[in-house]
Scaffold this motif. Structure first.
Motif, PDB file in Angstrom:
ATOM      1  N   SER A   4       0.852  -1.183   0.000  1.00 23.37           N
ATOM      2  CA  SER A   4       0.000   0.000   0.000  1.00 23.37           C
ATOM      3  C   SER A   4       0.887   1.232   0.000  1.00 23.37           C
ATOM      4  CB  SER A   4      -0.925  -0.004   1.227  1.00 23.37           C
ATOM      5  OG  SER A   4      -0.170   0.184   2.387  1.00 23.37           O
ATOM      6  N   GLN A  12      -4.226  -1.623  11.760  1.00 22.80           N
ATOM      7  CA  GLN A  12      -5.390  -2.353  11.299  1.00 22.80           C
ATOM      8  C   GLN A  12      -5.441  -3.720  11.986  1.00 22.80           C
ATOM      9  OE1 GLN A  12      -7.707  -1.011   9.104  1.00 22.80           O
ATOM     10  NE2 GLN A  12      -6.506   0.840   9.470  1.00 22.80           N
ATOM     11  N   LEU A  14      -5.522  -7.787  12.503  1.00 27.48           N
ATOM     12  CA  LEU A  14      -4.689  -8.811  11.903  1.00 27.48           C
ATOM     13  C   LEU A  14      -5.540  -9.962  11.394  1.00 27.48           C
ATOM     14  CD1 LEU A  14      -1.748  -8.937  14.485  1.00 27.48           C
ATOM     15  CD2 LEU A  14      -1.881  -7.646  12.351  1.00 27.48           C
ATOM     16  N   SER A  15      -5.105 -10.567  10.299  1.00 27.09           N
ATOM     17  CA  SER A  15      -5.731 -11.776   9.768  1.00 27.09           C
ATOM     18  C   SER A  15      -4.730 -12.917   9.855  1.00 27.09           C
ATOM     19  CB  SER A  15      -6.167 -11.558   8.312  1.00 27.09           C
ATOM     20  OG  SER A  15      -7.220 -10.617   8.250  1.00 27.09           O
ATOM     21  N   GLN A  16      -5.157 -14.106   9.442  1.00 28.39           N
ATOM     22  CA  GLN A  16      -4.297 -15.278   9.546  1.00 28.39           C
ATOM     23  C   GLN A  16      -4.054 -15.925   8.196  1.00 28.39           C
ATOM     24  OE1 GLN A  16      -6.043 -18.004  12.422  1.00 28.39           O
ATOM     25  NE2 GLN A  16      -4.827 -17.108  14.069  1.00 28.39           N
ATOM     26  N   GLN A  30      -0.062 -14.583  11.627  1.00 27.85           N
ATOM     27  CA  GLN A  30      -0.844 -13.371  11.447  1.00 27.85           C
ATOM     28  C   GLN A  30      -0.220 -12.456  10.394  1.00 27.85           C
ATOM     29  OE1 GLN A  30      -0.955 -11.837  15.512  1.00 27.85           O
ATOM     30  NE2 GLN A  30      -3.000 -12.684  15.785  1.00 27.85           N
ATOM     31  N   ALA A  32      -0.919  -8.262   8.661  1.00 27.97           N
ATOM     32  CA  ALA A  32      -1.651  -7.004   8.796  1.00 27.97           C
ATOM     33  C   ALA A  32      -2.648  -6.826   7.656  1.00 27.97           C
ATOM     34  CB  ALA A  32      -0.672  -5.835   8.811  1.00 27.97           C
ATOM     35  N   GLN A  33      -3.849  -6.348   7.994  1.00 30.13           N
ATOM     36  CA  GLN A  33      -4.852  -6.044   6.977  1.00 30.13           C
ATOM     37  C   GLN A  33      -4.643  -4.605   6.493  1.00 30.13           C
ATOM     38  OE1 GLN A  33      -8.939  -6.819   7.991  1.00 30.13           O
ATOM     39  NE2 GLN A  33      -8.442  -8.691   9.095  1.00 30.13           N
ATOM     40  N   GLU A  35      -4.260  -1.893   3.057  1.00 27.63           N
ATOM     41  CA  GLU A  35      -4.811  -1.713   1.714  1.00 27.63           C
ATOM     42  C   GLU A  35      -3.901  -2.335   0.654  1.00 27.63           C
ATOM     43  OE1 GLU A  35      -6.028   1.932  -1.340  1.00 27.63           O
ATOM     44  OE2 GLU A  35      -5.353   2.350   0.704  1.00 27.63           O
ATOM     45  N   ARG A  38      -2.867  -8.819  -0.545  1.00 26.08           N
ATOM     46  CA  ARG A  38      -3.674  -9.891  -1.098  1.00 26.08           C
ATOM     47  C   ARG A  38      -2.861 -11.188  -1.070  1.00 26.08           C
ATOM     48  NH1 ARG A  38      -2.655 -11.580  -5.528  1.00 26.08           N
ATOM     49  NH2 ARG A  38      -1.440  -9.718  -5.949  1.00 26.08           N
ATOM     50  N   SER A  68       1.972 -10.203   3.337  1.00 25.15           N
ATOM     51  CA  SER A  68       1.793 -11.167   4.425  1.00 25.15           C
ATOM     52  C   SER A  68       3.016 -12.048   4.632  1.00 25.15           C
ATOM     53  CB  SER A  68       0.583 -12.058   4.135  1.00 25.15           C
ATOM     54  OG  SER A  68       0.862 -12.921   3.037  1.00 25.15           O
ATOM     55  N   ALA A  92       2.781  -3.759   7.868  1.00 23.05           N
ATOM     56  CA  ALA A  92       2.935  -5.103   7.327  1.00 23.05           C
ATOM     57  C   ALA A  92       4.348  -5.628   7.552  1.00 23.05           C
ATOM     58  CB  ALA A  92       2.603  -5.103   5.830  1.00 23.05           C
TER      59      ALA A  92
END
Length: 199
Positions: A4, A12, A14-16, A30, A32-33, A35, A38, A68, A92
């Motif tokens: 981004s 933001q 966190l996703s996995q 994990q 970071a979400q 922009e 992907r 990621s 990120a």
């Protein structure tokens, strides 16, 4: 593996992601979400690493738009000697460093900078390179041109683009593999003429 802008943003959620093979198979990490980020999905990663399985052990890898870190972490899990993760977004990059620490992965290094800036002063050749920039930023051609002097002989270059995106790789590169899945096109090239195409 996307990037981004470099503008300051609030942290933001966190996703996995899940590592699908190698010594860390099944580990959930994990990311970071932010922009434009992907991560390459499990199915595409499985296909890619089936392509690379005989080349990964001992390879020096470059995850050029790490995001990621899914591709570089998978490479380390499967026996790569080292991975340089290049990530422009500070959050990120910070989260990726934390995941490497959790895995005790000392052979992974995160560089918080632009991909082209890193390539201008990388100083070492890479055996495998992952090129998966944010689709909206159209950074493929700029990145491929900058890679020319940073590849070992017989290096493999993975490129992920939108399904119908056209590329003009350096004329010395040979296409090895290509697959379309949904709205994504996966391509694998080599800078060695000894590799033959296997579409």
């Amino acid at each position: 593996m996307a990037r981004s802008s470099s503008r300051k943003q609030s942290p933001q959620p966190l996703s996995q992601l899940r590592i699908i093979g190698g010594q860390w198979r099944g580990r959930k990490l994990q990311f970071a979400q932010v922009e434009g980020l992907r991560p390459t999905g499990d199915r595409l990663r499985e296909t890619l690493f089936n392509w690379l399985q005989f080349y990964l052990p001992g390879a020096h890898c470059l995850d050029l738009f790490a995001g990621s870190g899914a591709l570089g972490l998978e490479a380390l899990s499967r026996g790569a000697a080292s991975v340089d993760f290049i990530e422009l977004n500070p959050q990120a990059a910070r989260t990726l460093k934390q995941q490497l620490q959790l895995l005790e992965a000392t052979d992974g290094q995160v560089h918080n900078c632009r991909a082209t800036d890193f390539l201008s002063d990388a100083g070492k050749p890479y055996d495998i390179v992952f090129v998966d920039p944010p689709f909206a930023d159209d950074l493929w051609q700029e990145s491929l041109s900058a890679l020319a002097g940073q590849l070992s002989q017989g290096a493999l270059i993975y490129i992920e683009t939108p399904r119908n995106n056209l590329l003009s790789p350096p004329p010395s590169w040979s296409p090895i593999k290509e697959k379309r899945a949904g709205q994504v096109c996966m391509r694998l090239y080599s800078n060695s003429p000894t590799h033959s195409a296997e579409y």
